[in-house]
Design a protein around this motif. Structure first.
Motif, PDB file in Angstrom:
ATOM      1  N   GLY A  60      21.912  -8.044  28.046  1.00  0.00           N
ATOM      2  CA  GLY A  60      20.589  -7.876  28.242  1.00  0.00           C
ATOM      3  C   GLY A  60      20.124  -8.906  29.156  1.00  0.00           C
ATOM      4  O   GLY A  60      18.433  -8.961  29.622  1.00  0.00           O
ATOM      5  N   LYS A  61      20.945  -9.610  29.928  1.00  0.00           N
ATOM      6  CA  LYS A  61      20.368 -10.628  31.050  1.00  0.00           C
ATOM      7  C   LYS A  61      20.558  -9.943  32.273  1.00  0.00           C
ATOM      8  O   LYS A  61      21.188  -8.992  32.727  1.00  0.00           O
ATOM      9  CB  LYS A  61      21.242 -11.696  31.071  1.00  0.00           C
ATOM     10  CG  LYS A  61      21.455 -12.239  29.688  1.00  0.00           C
ATOM     11  CD  LYS A  61      20.540 -13.764  29.722  1.00  0.00           C
ATOM     12  CE  LYS A  61      20.947 -14.223  28.383  1.00  0.00           C
ATOM     13  NZ  LYS A  61      20.174 -15.395  28.124  1.00  0.00           N
ATOM     14  N   VAL A  62      19.711 -10.347  33.419  1.00  0.00           N
ATOM     15  CA  VAL A  62      19.966  -9.717  34.772  1.00  0.00           C
ATOM     16  C   VAL A  62      21.020 -10.190  35.358  1.00  0.00           C
ATOM     17  O   VAL A  62      21.505 -11.328  35.310  1.00  0.00           O
ATOM     18  CB  VAL A  62      18.602 -10.517  35.421  1.00  0.00           C
ATOM     19  CG1 VAL A  62      18.779 -10.229  37.029  1.00  0.00           C
ATOM     20  CG2 VAL A  62      17.039 -10.128  34.963  1.00  0.00           C
ATOM     21  N   THR A  63      21.800  -9.225  36.055  1.00  0.00           N
ATOM     22  CA  THR A  63      22.915  -9.323  36.640  1.00  0.00           C
ATOM     23  C   THR A  63      22.938  -8.898  38.040  1.00  0.00           C
ATOM     24  O   THR A  63      22.268  -7.864  38.122  1.00  0.00           O
ATOM     25  CB  THR A  63      23.891  -8.462  35.778  1.00  0.00           C
ATOM     26  OG1 THR A  63      24.096  -8.667  34.206  1.00  0.00           O
ATOM     27  CG2 THR A  63      25.332  -8.451  36.176  1.00  0.00           C
ATOM     28  N   PHE A  64      23.551  -9.539  38.733  1.00  0.00           N
ATOM     29  CA  PHE A  64      23.611  -9.190  40.233  1.00  0.00           C
ATOM     30  C   PHE A  64      24.783  -8.781  40.533  1.00  0.00           C
ATOM     31  O   PHE A  64      25.973  -9.385  40.362  1.00  0.00           O
ATOM     32  CB  PHE A  64      23.440 -10.404  40.950  1.00  0.00           C
ATOM     33  CG  PHE A  64      22.095 -10.873  40.808  1.00  0.00           C
ATOM     34  CD1 PHE A  64      20.526 -10.656  41.408  1.00  0.00           C
ATOM     35  CD2 PHE A  64      21.715 -12.223  40.152  1.00  0.00           C
ATOM     36  CE1 PHE A  64      19.513 -11.049  41.066  1.00  0.00           C
ATOM     37  CE2 PHE A  64      20.645 -12.751  39.697  1.00  0.00           C
ATOM     38  CZ  PHE A  64      19.311 -12.213  40.379  1.00  0.00           C
ATOM     39  N   VAL A  65      24.890  -7.373  41.167  1.00  0.00           N
ATOM     40  CA  VAL A  65      26.206  -6.656  41.187  1.00  0.00           C
ATOM     41  C   VAL A  65      26.251  -6.275  42.804  1.00  0.00           C
ATOM     42  O   VAL A  65      25.412  -5.666  43.297  1.00  0.00           O
ATOM     43  CB  VAL A  65      26.248  -5.323  40.433  1.00  0.00           C
ATOM     44  CG1 VAL A  65      27.726  -4.598  40.693  1.00  0.00           C
ATOM     45  CG2 VAL A  65      25.869  -5.607  39.017  1.00  0.00           C
ATOM     46  N   HIS A  66      27.247  -6.976  43.661  1.00  0.00           N
ATOM     47  CA  HIS A  66      27.470  -6.637  44.993  1.00  0.00           C
ATOM     48  C   HIS A  66      28.080  -5.240  45.025  1.00  0.00           C
ATOM     49  O   HIS A  66      28.670  -4.541  44.280  1.00  0.00           O
ATOM     50  CB  HIS A  66      28.672  -7.702  45.459  1.00  0.00           C
ATOM     51  CG  HIS A  66      28.743  -7.416  46.930  1.00  0.00           C
ATOM     52  ND1 HIS A  66      29.798  -6.594  47.503  1.00  0.00           N
ATOM     53  CD2 HIS A  66      28.077  -7.968  48.151  1.00  0.00           C
ATOM     54  CE1 HIS A  66      29.780  -6.677  48.815  1.00  0.00           C
ATOM     55  NE2 HIS A  66      28.544  -7.533  49.039  1.00  0.00           N
ATOM     56  N   VAL A  67      27.614  -4.656  46.055  1.00  0.00           N
ATOM     57  CA  VAL A  67      28.065  -3.243  46.492  1.00  0.00           C
ATOM     58  C   VAL A  67      29.270  -2.959  46.335  1.00  0.00           C
ATOM     59  O   VAL A  67      29.683  -1.704  46.027  1.00  0.00           O
ATOM     60  CB  VAL A  67      27.341  -2.870  47.962  1.00  0.00           C
ATOM     61  CG1 VAL A  67      28.188  -3.685  49.005  1.00  0.00           C
ATOM     62  CG2 VAL A  67      27.479  -1.392  48.307  1.00  0.00           C
TER      63      VAL A  67
END
Length: 124
Positions: A60-67
């Motif tokens: 449930g944590k904010v996750t940054f996912v590259h394209v």
């Protein structure tokens, strides 16, 4: 599941942005950390980057996912078995919101928030 992933080292594959910037694990909220402003700046830049998807994925944590990883995310979230188990656990309001978004093909924060909140209020 989290324990199994941790035992197999999979959780180590997900870098922790806050710890990387702070130079140490941060207990509690990062807002009060001496590098809190830098953490906020970097996170904001990532949120504004058109090549970065921002979603709550792991724990449930904010996750940054590259394209470059978007196709993998799409494969997971469009898997019928995976979706069925997740949709089953949604609240009635969240299910209505999901149905509306899937029907409309878009999300509009004002209208969709109203659908979701009305679902919560109706459930009380």
């Amino acid at each position: 599941m989290k324990k199994l992933l941790a035992e197999r080292g999979a959780m180590k594959l997900v870098p922790d942005l806050v710890s990387a910037i702070a130079g140490e694990p941060v207990k509690g909220t990062w807002w009060g950390h001496p590098k809190g402003k830098e953490i906020f700046r970097v996170a904001s830049e990532l949120e504004d980057d058109p090549e970065v998807l921002v979603a709550k994925l792991a724990e449930g944590k904010v996750t940054f996912v590259h394209v470059a990883l978007w196709p993998a995310i799409v494969r997971v979230v469009t898997d019928a078995k995976w979706r069925a188990s997740r949709v089953k656990s949604l609240s009635p309001g969240a299910k209505r919101l999901l149905t509306k978004i899937e029907k409309d093909g878009r999300a509009h924060h004002d209208e969709d928030a109203e659908v979701y909140l009305n679902g919560i209020l109706a459930a009380r």
